[in-house]
Design an enzyme around this catalytic site. Structure first.
Site, PDB file in Angstrom:
ATOM      1  N   HIS A  82       0.832  -1.223   0.000  1.00  0.00           N
ATOM      2  CA  HIS A  82       0.000   0.000   0.000  1.00  0.00           C
ATOM      3  C   HIS A  82       0.865   1.272   0.000  1.00  0.00           C
ATOM      4  O   HIS A  82       0.488   2.286   0.575  1.00  0.00           O
ATOM      5  CB  HIS A  82      -0.953   0.027   1.196  1.00  0.00           C
ATOM      6  CG  HIS A  82      -1.936  -1.099   1.218  1.00  0.00           C
ATOM      7  ND1 HIS A  82      -3.195  -1.006   0.675  1.00  0.00           N
ATOM      8  CD2 HIS A  82      -1.850  -2.362   1.708  1.00  0.00           C
ATOM      9  CE1 HIS A  82      -3.840  -2.151   0.845  1.00  0.00           C
ATOM     10  NE2 HIS A  82      -3.042  -2.991   1.453  1.00  0.00           N
ATOM     11  N   ASN A 155     -10.279  -2.867   2.438  1.00  0.00           N
ATOM     12  CA  ASN A 155      -9.956  -2.905   1.017  1.00  0.00           C
ATOM     13  C   ASN A 155     -11.218  -2.688   0.193  1.00  0.00           C
ATOM     14  O   ASN A 155     -12.321  -2.682   0.748  1.00  0.00           O
ATOM     15  CB  ASN A 155      -9.362  -4.269   0.648  1.00  0.00           C
ATOM     16  CG  ASN A 155      -7.886  -4.384   0.986  1.00  0.00           C
ATOM     17  OD1 ASN A 155      -7.192  -3.388   1.195  1.00  0.00           O
ATOM     18  ND2 ASN A 155      -7.400  -5.607   1.043  1.00  0.00           N
ATOM     19  N   TYR A 369       0.738  -3.861  12.196  1.00  0.00           N
ATOM     20  CA  TYR A 369       0.697  -2.447  11.817  1.00  0.00           C
ATOM     21  C   TYR A 369       1.481  -1.561  12.777  1.00  0.00           C
ATOM     22  O   TYR A 369       2.174  -0.630  12.371  1.00  0.00           O
ATOM     23  CB  TYR A 369      -0.756  -1.978  11.664  1.00  0.00           C
ATOM     24  CG  TYR A 369      -1.429  -2.586  10.449  1.00  0.00           C
ATOM     25  CD1 TYR A 369      -1.607  -3.959  10.353  1.00  0.00           C
ATOM     26  CD2 TYR A 369      -1.875  -1.810   9.400  1.00  0.00           C
ATOM     27  CE1 TYR A 369      -2.205  -4.537   9.250  1.00  0.00           C
ATOM     28  CE2 TYR A 369      -2.482  -2.371   8.289  1.00  0.00           C
ATOM     29  CZ  TYR A 369      -2.645  -3.742   8.223  1.00  0.00           C
ATOM     30  OH  TYR A 369      -3.233  -4.297   7.122  1.00  0.00           O
TER      31      TYR A 369
END
Ligand code: HDE
Length: 701
Positions: A82, A155, A369
């Protein structure tokens, strides 16, 4: 309200954030003085400090050294996936009081607004790659709620390639450029990706979506978004309800055609970023509705698959999506790096009233993350960066670390403490009632057992929903999907990988496998073995783009190219522009020279784009307004012929003056219901593509 985190916040909804960073506007000030980072005014920003006019540079030139030092360190690691993204600020507005389902404050009352920052991205390419490869799009929303930040990091596709986080590095390695040769960039059409996929039957459902028109969207404004995993909403009484999150674009679901996407990549690598910027800049704010599919354990148990399996959807026809609010993006970031690059989303950022499930993909993400942000942003204090900072009081005993921006006062950096008894500030205390508490779970979901590395039996059906997806599509979309598979597999040099993929496709649909096999000119092998029987499920029309429930109804928000040249009729140009504008679309004037064309009344119409640099792939429909002489001149211009040929080939509406007919003929246009005169009917015609034209133009699989 002042908090001890160094930010001054108010306690109102979406309170302004004031941080100790240089004031906005300082740099815009016309009489501002240029300084070093130490605040020393700079007298000369053109020349280094040298010993003599032609002499060597002096080490003491701190102005030069500071400037180059800072420049040398301007880049931070790009996101491993991304990396390429575009983002905007906006707000979320709740449609109703949802307290029966959740205690999350953003859903607590009708009309309540919560600020958001939303970033869209491609997955595979680097930060400098193009906007329109065939790829999944990320759809990440940070809600700055009054109870802390909630990140819904989803997404534009509701399922994923893998069921277990441990396979993520393998998946990403396989799709990124190949390890030895360093290509291809931003493309799944190569050996290693398909080698991996063909060995991973669980990817098949996602592959159907990835090869569909969903992965070549027309605009970021025309994609759906999905939370993918099953989450929970938890109300004040502690009752949990399972939810799947959906974003539905107000602009309608729209895609491009593969040949068009490829050409856009060359014509405008920033096509989606520019489109989002221009829409917001012109006040045509993109909007999505947030919906949920809410269900209980009993409903989950009634489904023919496991709701913890991220390779499965719940068809909207089985469980309708309930709309609970809308998101409007109305402000482009002030600074791309500070905001879009430094924003740090994390699925683990949830607020009281939302909770996780045991989805093994989600659980892996909860770790990943935070970890990646440390690498990218370099400090545990990345939450202090304005775009990441919560807009509610942030008070705790965490201290120090690289790039600490705050200056907490006093001695209270531990808890429990009794400093208050000595008249000192004791700091915050935990909040058992209002604080986040994890949903305790129920025995059947949190079944205790031996430590195992095992996939549950309930995750074994890898093909039924892939079949459901393919069979639910409209006929043109099925042909696009089959052709996309032919294209991608044709780029695979390893013949055994193509064969293995074909064997998997037989399980999805023998007709699909046959079409792909024929497109590759390869025999279709026997079906690959399956771990669970493949079922025929009821088709879900909601999965369609073409003629689906979310197809756009008008030309609102679309770009209409108006091709003019010297001599074009001024009245027709004016009336077409007005028709287009009145319908909420954007007229784009295209002329052979950017300085403009001299119209029939002698006026000069300045162009938005030069013909050779503004091919028709940049717009949704075209109006060709030419005089006889203008048309004659353009018959010798390849860009003009290609302009019309592509508009026709990409199934767009073409409105034209009778004098432009010769150009249409040269471009091979055969009149159909999408080739129209430039009256009111043009606006209606321009609201759709002409799928029925396609079989006459392109050999699809
Ligand atoms: Fe991500 N993903 N992901 N992902 N993902 C990242 O985090 C990861 C997955 C998604 O605009 C990374 O900050 C793992 C599913 C989006 O900044 C990283 C797994 C979905 C974005 C990461 C997944 C997503 C990311 C890279 C498997 C859809 C961009 C940089 C367990 C529901 C957010 C970063 C933005 C970004 C890890 C799977 C969506 C490396 C380990 C499934 C939209 O942490």
């Amino acid at each position: 309200m002042a908090s001890n985190n160094g930010f001054d916040t108010d306690n109102g909804n979406g309170g302004e954030l004031h941080q100790h960073v240089p004031e906005k506007g300082r740099h815009d000030d016309a009489d501002a003085h240029l300084t070093t980072n130490q605040g020393i005014r700079v007298s000369d920003n053109q020349n280094q400090l040298k010993a003599g006019t032609r002499g060597p540079v002096l080490l003491e030139d701190f102005v030069l050294r500071e400037k180059i030092f800072h420049f040398d360190h301007e880049r931070i690691p790009e996101r491993i996936v991304h990396a390429r993204g575009s983002a905007a600020h906006g707000y979320f507005e709740s449609y109703e009081d949802l307290s029966d389902l959740t205690r999350a404050d953003l859903f607590s009352e009708k009309g309540k607004r919560t600020p958001v920052f939303t970033r869209f991205s491609t997955v595979a390419g680097g930060a400098g790659s193009v906007d329109t490869p065939r790829d999944v799009r990320g759809f990440a929303v940070k809600f700055y709620t009054q109870a802390g930040n909630w990140d819904l990091v989803g997404n534009n596709i509701p399922v994923f390639f893998i069921q277990d986080a441990i396979k993520f590095p393998d998946l990403v390695h396989s799709v990124k450029m190949e390890a030895d040769r360093g290509y291809p960039q931003a493309a799944s059409a190569h050996d290693t990706f398909w080698d991996f996929i063909s060995l991973m039957p669980e990817s098949t459902h996602m592959i159907m979506w990835a090869m569909s028109d969903r992965t070549i969207p027309r605009s970021l404004r025309t994609i759906e978004g999905f939370g993918v995993h099953t989450f929970r909403m938890v109300n004040a009484k502690g009752k949990s309800t399972f939810v799947k999150f959906h974003w539905k674009p107000r602009q309608g679901l729209q895609s491009t055609i593969w040949d068009e996407a490829v050409k856009i990549a060359g014509a405008d690598p920033d096509f989606h970023r520019r489109d989002l910027f221009e829409a917001i800049d012109s006040g045509d704010f993109p909007e999505w509705e947030l919906g949920i599919q809410a269900f209980d354990q009993k409903f989950a148990d009634s489904l023919p698959f496991d709701v913890l399996d991220p390779t499965k959807i719940i068809p909207e026809e089985v469980l309708p999506v309930r709309m609970i609010g809308r998101m409007v993006l109305d402000r482009w970031p002030d600074n791309f790096f500070a905001e879009t690059e430094q924003v740090a989303y994390c699925p683990a950022n949830i607020v009281p009233g939302i909770d996780f499930t045991n989805d093994p993909l989600l659980q892996g993400r909860l770790f990943s993350y935070l970890d990646t942000q440390l690498k990218r942003l370099g400090s545990t204090n990345f939450h202090q960066i304005p775009v990441n900072a919560a807009r509610c009081p942030v008070i705790n005993f965490q201290r120090d670390g690289h790039m600490q921006m705050l200056q907490p006062k006093g001695r209270a950096n531990y808890e429990p403490n009794s400093l208050a008894e000595a008249g000192e500030a004791g700091g915050p205390r935990e909040c058992p009632m209002t604080g986040f508490s994890s949903f305790p779970g129920r025995a059947e979901q949190y079944e205790q057992g031996d430590k195992l590395r095992i996939r549950p039996e309930s995750f074994a059906d890898h093909y039924s929903q892939a079949r459901l997806f393919f069979r639910s599509l409209a006929v043109p979309e099925q042909a696009h999907l089959a052709s996309a598979l032919v294209f991608e597999l044709s780029k695979v040099g390893l013949a055994h990988v193509r064969t293995r993929m074909l064997a998997n496709l037989v399980n999805v649909d023998p007709d699909l496998a046959g079409r792909v096999g024929s497109g590759l000119n390869m025999p279709v092998p026997k079906a690959s073995p399956v771990a669970a029987p493949v079922r025929d499920l009821d088709p879900s029309p909601a999965l369609r783009i073409v003629d689906g429930p979310r197809a756009p109804e008008s030309i609102k928000g679309r770009a209409i190219g108006i091709l003019v040249a010297d001599g074009s009729d001024a009245g027709t140009v004016a009336s077409v522009r007005k028709l287009v504008k009145d319908a909420g679309a954007k007229p784009v004037i295209i002329a052979p020279r950017v300085g403009g064309a001299k119209l029939s009344d002698g006026s000069l119409l300045v162009a938005d784009g030069q013909l050779a640099g503004t091919p028709s792939v940049m717009v949704d429909a075209v109006a060709i307004i030419l005089s006889e002489a203008g048309c004659k001149a353009l018959l010798k211009e390849a860009a003009a012929i290609q302009f019309v040929m592509d508009a026709f080939g990409h199934l767009k509406a073409i409105g034209h003056t009778p004098e432009a007919q010769a150009l249409l003929d040269k471009a091979g246009v055969i009149a159909d219901s999408g080739v129209v005169a430039l009256d009111k009917g043009f606006v209606t015609a321009a609201s759709r593509r002409y799928w029925e034209r396609e079989p006459t133009l392109r050999m699809l699989a």
